[in-house]
Design an enzyme around this catalytic site. Structure first.
Site, PDB file in Angstrom:
ATOM      1  N   HIS A 162      -6.555  15.486  -7.798  1.00 16.81           N
ATOM      2  CA  HIS A 162      -6.085  14.131  -8.078  1.00 16.81           C
ATOM      3  C   HIS A 162      -7.164  13.292  -8.763  1.00 16.81           C
ATOM      4  O   HIS A 162      -6.846  12.365  -9.516  1.00 16.81           O
ATOM      5  CB  HIS A 162      -5.597  13.449  -6.802  1.00 16.81           C
ATOM      6  CG  HIS A 162      -4.324  12.682  -7.012  1.00 16.81           C
ATOM      7  ND1 HIS A 162      -3.115  13.282  -7.308  1.00 16.81           N
ATOM      8  CD2 HIS A 162      -4.071  11.343  -7.013  1.00 16.81           C
ATOM      9  CE1 HIS A 162      -2.180  12.362  -7.457  1.00 16.81           C
ATOM     10  NE2 HIS A 162      -2.740  11.184  -7.290  1.00 16.81           N
TER      11      HIS A 162
ATOM     12  N   LYS B 153       8.112  14.722  -9.614  1.00 22.23           N
ATOM     13  CA  LYS B 153       8.659  14.127  -8.394  1.00 22.23           C
ATOM     14  C   LYS B 153      10.131  13.810  -8.572  1.00 22.23           C
ATOM     15  O   LYS B 153      10.565  13.369  -9.636  1.00 22.23           O
ATOM     16  CB  LYS B 153       7.902  12.839  -8.046  1.00 22.23           C
ATOM     17  CG  LYS B 153       6.588  13.080  -7.309  1.00 22.23           C
ATOM     18  CD  LYS B 153       6.037  11.765  -6.805  1.00 22.23           C
ATOM     19  CE  LYS B 153       4.814  11.991  -5.934  1.00 22.23           C
ATOM     20  NZ  LYS B 153       4.281  10.713  -5.397  1.00 22.23           N
TER      21      LYS B 153
ATOM     22  N   TYR C 118      -4.890   1.841 -13.311  1.00 17.55           N
ATOM     23  CA  TYR C 118      -5.896   2.495 -14.142  1.00 17.55           C
ATOM     24  C   TYR C 118      -6.509   1.531 -15.153  1.00 17.55           C
ATOM     25  O   TYR C 118      -7.625   1.755 -15.628  1.00 17.55           O
ATOM     26  CB  TYR C 118      -5.294   3.718 -14.848  1.00 17.55           C
ATOM     27  CG  TYR C 118      -4.913   4.791 -13.865  1.00 17.55           C
ATOM     28  CD1 TYR C 118      -5.894   5.540 -13.236  1.00 17.55           C
ATOM     29  CD2 TYR C 118      -3.589   5.035 -13.539  1.00 17.55           C
ATOM     30  CE1 TYR C 118      -5.560   6.512 -12.302  1.00 17.55           C
ATOM     31  CE2 TYR C 118      -3.243   6.000 -12.611  1.00 17.55           C
ATOM     32  CZ  TYR C 118      -4.236   6.734 -11.995  1.00 17.55           C
ATOM     33  OH  TYR C 118      -3.907   7.677 -11.064  1.00 17.55           O
TER      34      TYR C 118
ATOM     35  N   ARG D 221      -6.686  13.876 -12.270  1.00 19.53           N
ATOM     36  CA  ARG D 221      -5.535  13.079 -12.738  1.00 19.53           C
ATOM     37  C   ARG D 221      -5.966  11.640 -12.993  1.00 19.53           C
ATOM     38  O   ARG D 221      -5.598  11.039 -14.014  1.00 19.53           O
ATOM     39  CB  ARG D 221      -4.430  13.146 -11.683  1.00 19.53           C
ATOM     40  CG  ARG D 221      -3.158  12.357 -12.007  1.00 19.53           C
ATOM     41  CD  ARG D 221      -2.084  12.727 -10.983  1.00 19.53           C
ATOM     42  NE  ARG D 221      -0.983  11.793 -10.948  1.00 19.53           N
ATOM     43  CZ  ARG D 221       0.082  11.842 -11.756  1.00 19.53           C
ATOM     44  NH1 ARG D 221       0.140  12.751 -12.708  1.00 19.53           N
ATOM     45  NH2 ARG D 221       1.063  10.975 -11.624  1.00 19.53           N
TER      46      ARG D 221
ATOM     47  N   ARG E 184      -0.113  16.517 -11.805  1.00 15.30           N
ATOM     48  CA  ARG E 184      -0.383  16.788 -10.401  1.00 15.30           C
ATOM     49  C   ARG E 184      -0.581  18.294 -10.260  1.00 15.30           C
ATOM     50  O   ARG E 184       0.074  19.075 -10.942  1.00 15.30           O
ATOM     51  CB  ARG E 184       0.783  16.332  -9.524  1.00 15.30           C
ATOM     52  CG  ARG E 184       1.124  14.848  -9.635  1.00 15.30           C
ATOM     53  CD  ARG E 184       2.372  14.510  -8.830  1.00 15.30           C
ATOM     54  NE  ARG E 184       2.706  13.091  -8.930  1.00 15.30           N
ATOM     55  CZ  ARG E 184       3.534  12.575  -9.840  1.00 15.30           C
ATOM     56  NH1 ARG E 184       4.106  13.386 -10.736  1.00 15.30           N
ATOM     57  NH2 ARG E 184       3.788  11.288  -9.871  1.00 15.30           N
TER      58      ARG E 184
ATOM     59  N   HIS F   3       5.040   8.444 -13.929  1.00 13.87           N
ATOM     60  CA  HIS F   3       5.211   7.341 -12.990  1.00 13.87           C
ATOM     61  C   HIS F   3       6.565   6.676 -13.211  1.00 13.87           C
ATOM     62  O   HIS F   3       6.921   6.350 -14.345  1.00 13.87           O
ATOM     63  CB  HIS F   3       4.116   6.292 -13.175  1.00 13.87           C
ATOM     64  CG  HIS F   3       2.781   6.718 -12.651  1.00 13.87           C
ATOM     65  ND1 HIS F   3       1.586   6.164 -13.075  1.00 13.87           N
ATOM     66  CD2 HIS F   3       2.438   7.653 -11.719  1.00 13.87           C
ATOM     67  CE1 HIS F   3       0.586   6.723 -12.431  1.00 13.87           C
ATOM     68  NE2 HIS F   3       1.078   7.634 -11.610  1.00 13.87           N
TER      69      HIS F   3
END
Length: 312
Positions: A254, A185, A289, A257, A161, A280
């Protein structure tokens, strides 16, 4: 109703759960939206199930919020009332008997196709080569182009990110430029790898320059004024590059990404490894994806229409 205790809730999320800065800001915004609704409709404690349903209709009909936004705002308010009830059982959560289903359309990510990625890299290399020549002058200095190009390359190979990358410090990069320690995150740390030897050397040289200019604790990437490069500034650079190359839809961090994940899956990398790379928490987030990769396969097969080739 009494004023929602935004600050105490946000502080508890930060201190007790380690919630990241961007999520905390979203929580505060969501609670402010609910507070305005509560004040406008003169709601008072204890709130009822009907009050929450009315708020849902307000988000959907009056504000015209998107399903994902509605879900996030309801989840934030539900979390707030659960937190409040946990601290004072005399204030029960109005969500106890509420069942609201928000249908969110599942959209495939829009990665950047390979030809566009090649064009972006070629444009960056060519522009940097011209700006680096003695006597060449332009509004955009060579140093800014070099940093922008380095970040683009890192986004492509790491899937980071942009906020993660702009928060990296010099000390977070290994001495050989082969790996980066990232704070993702929820303050979850992970290591991402830079597999390309040429890019490793480029990153190592950049770190060396930054070390000589400052310290190991200094930001890895700076803006033209010598301060930490902000995500918004980099997005503006990508918009300018998109206009120059005629790329639509325009480039975003993004999308790089998305491209990183899709390219790896197309090249046969195990989805769990891609999950670890992207940071994730859930494999479900990464699975989208695979769908994007299948979509790319379908487009390729349509272009190579075997029956059409056999007929001609």
């Amino acid at each position: 109703m009494r004023h929602l205790n935004h600050n105490a809730f946000v502080s508890a999320c930060r201190d007790e759960r380690g919630v990241g800065h961007h999520t905390l800001r979203a929580y505060a915004q969501d609670l402010q939206t609910f507070a305005r609704f509560a004040e406008a409709h003169q709601l008072s404690d204890p709130l009822s199930r009907d009050d929450i349903l009315a708020y849902h209709r307000h988000l959907r009909d009056a504000l015209g919020a998107k399903p994902a936004t509605i879900e996030r705002r309801l989840v934030t308010v539900k979390s707030y009332f659960a937190w409040r009830e946990d601290r004072n059982s005399a204030l029960p959560s109005p969500f106890t008997d509420v069942r609201i289903s928000v249908r969110i359309p599942r959209r495939l990510p829009r990665p950047i196709d390979r030809d566009t990625l090649r064009a972006v890299l070629q444009e960056g290399e060519a522009t940097f080569a011209v700006r680096s020549k003695p006597g060449e002058h332009d509004a955009t200095p060579a140093s800014e182009i070099a940093v922008t190009l380095l970040i683009i390359k890192l986004l492509i190979v790491t899937g980071l990110r942009i906020s993660e990358l702009t928060n990296v410090r010099v000390r977070d990069v290994s001495p050989d430029g082969g790996q980066i320690l990232v704070n993702g995150k929820g303050s979850r740390e992970r290591i991402v790898f830079v597999p390309n030897r040429e890019l490793q050397e480029e990153l190592r040289r950049h770190c060396e320059v930054r070390c000589n200019e400052g310290s190991l604790a200094a930001p890895l990437f700076l803006n033209t004024e010598g301060r930490r490069l902000r995500s918004a500034t980099f997005r503006k650079r990508l918009r300018a590059l998109s206009r120059r190359l005629g790329i639509e839809p325009h480039l975003t961090p993004h999308r790089f990404r998305h491209s990183a994940a899709t390219l790896l899956i197309e090249e046969g990398i195990d989805i769990r490894m891609v999950q670890a790379l992207l940071g994730h928490a859930s494999l479900r987030t990464t699975e989208i994806y695979v769908q994007a990769s299948n979509y790319a396969l379908r487009r390729t097969l349509e272009r190579a229409d075997i029956l059409d080739i056999l007929r001609n």
